[in-house]
Design a protein around this motif. Structure first.
Motif, short mmCIF file in Angstrom:
data_model
loop_
_atom_site.label_atom_id
_atom_site.label_comp_id
_atom_site.label_asym_id
_atom_site.label_seq_id
_atom_site.Cartn_x
_atom_site.Cartn_y
_atom_site.Cartn_z
N GLY A 117 0.81 -1.21 0.00
CA GLY A 117 0.00 0.00 0.00
C GLY A 117 0.84 1.26 0.00
O GLY A 117 0.52 2.25 -0.65
N LYS A 118 1.96 1.21 0.73
CA LYS A 118 2.88 2.35 0.78
C LYS A 118 4.26 1.84 1.13
O LYS A 118 4.41 0.97 2.00
CB LYS A 118 2.42 3.35 1.85
N VAL A 119 5.26 2.35 0.44
CA VAL A 119 6.64 1.95 0.71
C VAL A 119 7.49 3.18 0.95
O VAL A 119 7.37 4.18 0.23
CB VAL A 119 7.23 1.09 -0.44
N GLU A 120 8.33 3.13 1.99
CA GLU A 120 9.32 4.16 2.27
C GLU A 120 10.69 3.50 2.09
O GLU A 120 11.03 2.57 2.82
CB GLU A 120 9.17 4.69 3.69
N SER A 121 11.44 3.97 1.12
CA SER A 121 12.69 3.32 0.72
C SER A 121 13.85 4.27 0.94
O SER A 121 13.75 5.46 0.63
CB SER A 121 12.58 2.92 -0.76
N ARG A 122 14.98 3.75 1.49
CA ARG A 122 16.08 4.63 1.84
C ARG A 122 17.44 3.99 1.53
O ARG A 122 17.63 2.79 1.71
CB ARG A 122 16.05 4.98 3.34
N ILE A 123 18.37 4.84 1.10
CA ILE A 123 19.78 4.46 0.99
C ILE A 123 20.57 5.44 1.85
O ILE A 123 20.28 6.64 1.84
CB ILE A 123 20.28 4.45 -0.47
N ILE A 124 21.55 4.92 2.60
CA ILE A 124 22.24 5.71 3.62
C ILE A 124 23.75 5.56 3.44
O ILE A 124 24.25 4.44 3.29
CB ILE A 124 21.83 5.24 5.02
N VAL A 125 24.44 6.68 3.48
CA VAL A 125 25.90 6.68 3.44
C VAL A 125 26.39 7.34 4.72
O VAL A 125 26.06 8.50 5.00
CB VAL A 125 26.44 7.45 2.22
N ASP A 126 27.19 6.63 5.50
CA ASP A 126 27.67 7.21 6.76
C ASP A 126 28.83 8.16 6.52
O ASP A 126 29.46 8.16 5.46
CB ASP A 126 28.03 6.13 7.77
N SER A 127 29.10 8.98 7.53
CA SER A 127 30.14 10.01 7.41
C SER A 127 31.51 9.42 7.07
O SER A 127 32.28 9.99 6.30
CB SER A 127 30.24 10.80 8.72
N THR A 128 31.80 8.25 7.64
CA THR A 128 33.12 7.65 7.43
C THR A 128 33.34 7.31 5.97
O THR A 128 34.37 7.68 5.38
CB THR A 128 33.27 6.38 8.30
N HIS A 129 32.39 6.60 5.36
CA HIS A 129 32.57 6.20 3.96
C HIS A 129 32.45 7.38 3.01
O HIS A 129 33.16 7.45 2.00
CB HIS A 129 31.57 5.11 3.60
N LEU A 130 31.57 8.33 3.33
CA LEU A 130 31.46 9.52 2.50
C LEU A 130 32.76 10.32 2.57
O LEU A 130 33.26 10.82 1.56
CB LEU A 130 30.28 10.38 2.95
N GLY A 131 33.33 10.44 3.78
CA GLY A 131 34.59 11.17 3.94
C GLY A 131 35.73 10.53 3.15
O GLY A 131 36.53 11.23 2.52
N ARG A 132 35.79 9.21 3.19
CA ARG A 132 36.84 8.53 2.41
C ARG A 132 36.67 8.80 0.93
O ARG A 132 37.66 9.02 0.21
CB ARG A 132 36.79 7.02 2.68
#
Length: 271
Positions: A117-132
């Motif tokens: 009926g409803k979907v909430e979908s997310r992708i997450i990048v943490d500070s450590t991997h984004l910083g690298r």
């Protein structure tokens, strides 16, 4: 008097019996939910090539009636440490509301699709991997300060901040400036398929809750350039189109919300 004692004992026995039956029923119901969550987790792992079992939560009580109806009120799926070709590792989340499974079983199998009926979908990048990825090893990402948020605190129901004015703090050594600075960064989502995240710095932040470090004019362009980056391939679970992006905790997160969709079991991981 003896009669009253017997009645009291009978009532105690009845209450104890009913309580035991209720406890047993609740235990069986929770046991069924735990078994279903385990099976769903194993199927999702195999169908999506994950290296570990994702966390699955089938919410709502009682579970048995939901299973009998082949219709679940809410199912949450979370997977961390998922390999990503661009940033190395991401986390994936999906919250599914009003989930209908095929009539053949109340469990899921690879190759089938679920009505949602409803979907909430997310992708997450943490500070450590984004910083690298950006070359800023000590990077810390934070939501915008309250002064730049709206009256609600600038967050969505999922706890995602506004996409403007994210606070990026770190040492941009590649720019030739070796002091920790705080930069205001705007997040936008671009591309024909809206799977590319662009991070654009807008200025240096000083004062409370920042690095409180000024940047000389002669190195400012290089510092801002160090906090500029593009993240392609930010595909959300089940291929849902992004509707918002921002920060949650110390992570950059992109979310998409859709209603009345069919999601394939093997579509949780998209890249």
């Amino acid at each position: 008097m003896v009669q009253n004692v017997r009645v009291r004992r009978l009532l105690i026995v009845l209450v104890a019996t009913v309580t035991s039956l209720l406890v047993a029923a609740v235990g069986v119901d929770f046991g069924g939910a735990i078994y279903a969550e385990y099976r769903w987790s194993r199927v999702l792992r195999a169908a999506n090539g994950l290296t570990a079992d994702p966390w699955v939560g089938i919410l709502g009580f009682p579970f048995a009636t939901q299973a009998a109806d082949r219709r679940f009120r809410e199912v949450e799926v979370r997977a961390s440490g998922v390999d990503h070709p661009v940033v190395g590792t991401t986390s994936l989340e999906a919250t599914l509301h009003t989930v209908s499974v095929p009539e053949s079983s109340w469990l899921i199998t690879a190759g089938e699709s679920l009505g949602v009926g409803k979907v909430e979908s997310r992708i997450i990048v943490d500070s450590t991997h984004l910083g690298r990825y950006m070359g800023i090893d000590d990077l810390l990402v934070e939501a915008p300060s309250r002064e730049t948020n709206d009256a609600t605190g600038g967050t969505t129901e999922s706890g995602i901040s506004d996409s403007r004015g994210l606070v990026f703090t770190g040492t941009p050594s590649a720019s030739g400036f070796d002091e920790k600075v705080s930069i205001a960064v705007d997040l936008t989502i671009v591309g024909a398929d809206r799977t590319t995240v662009v991070l654009t710095p807008t200025g240096v932040l000083t004062g409370p809750n920042t690095a409180d470090q000024e940047v000389p004019d002669d190195v400012l362009p290089a510092v801002l350039a160090a906090f500029t980056t593009t993240l392609p391939g930010m595909k959300l679970p089940f291929g849902i189109a992004p509707t918002s992006g921002g920060a949650r905790g110390s992570d950059v997160i992109v979310e998409g919300i859709a209603e009345g969709v069919s999601v394939p079991v093997d579509g949780f991981r998209q890249s």
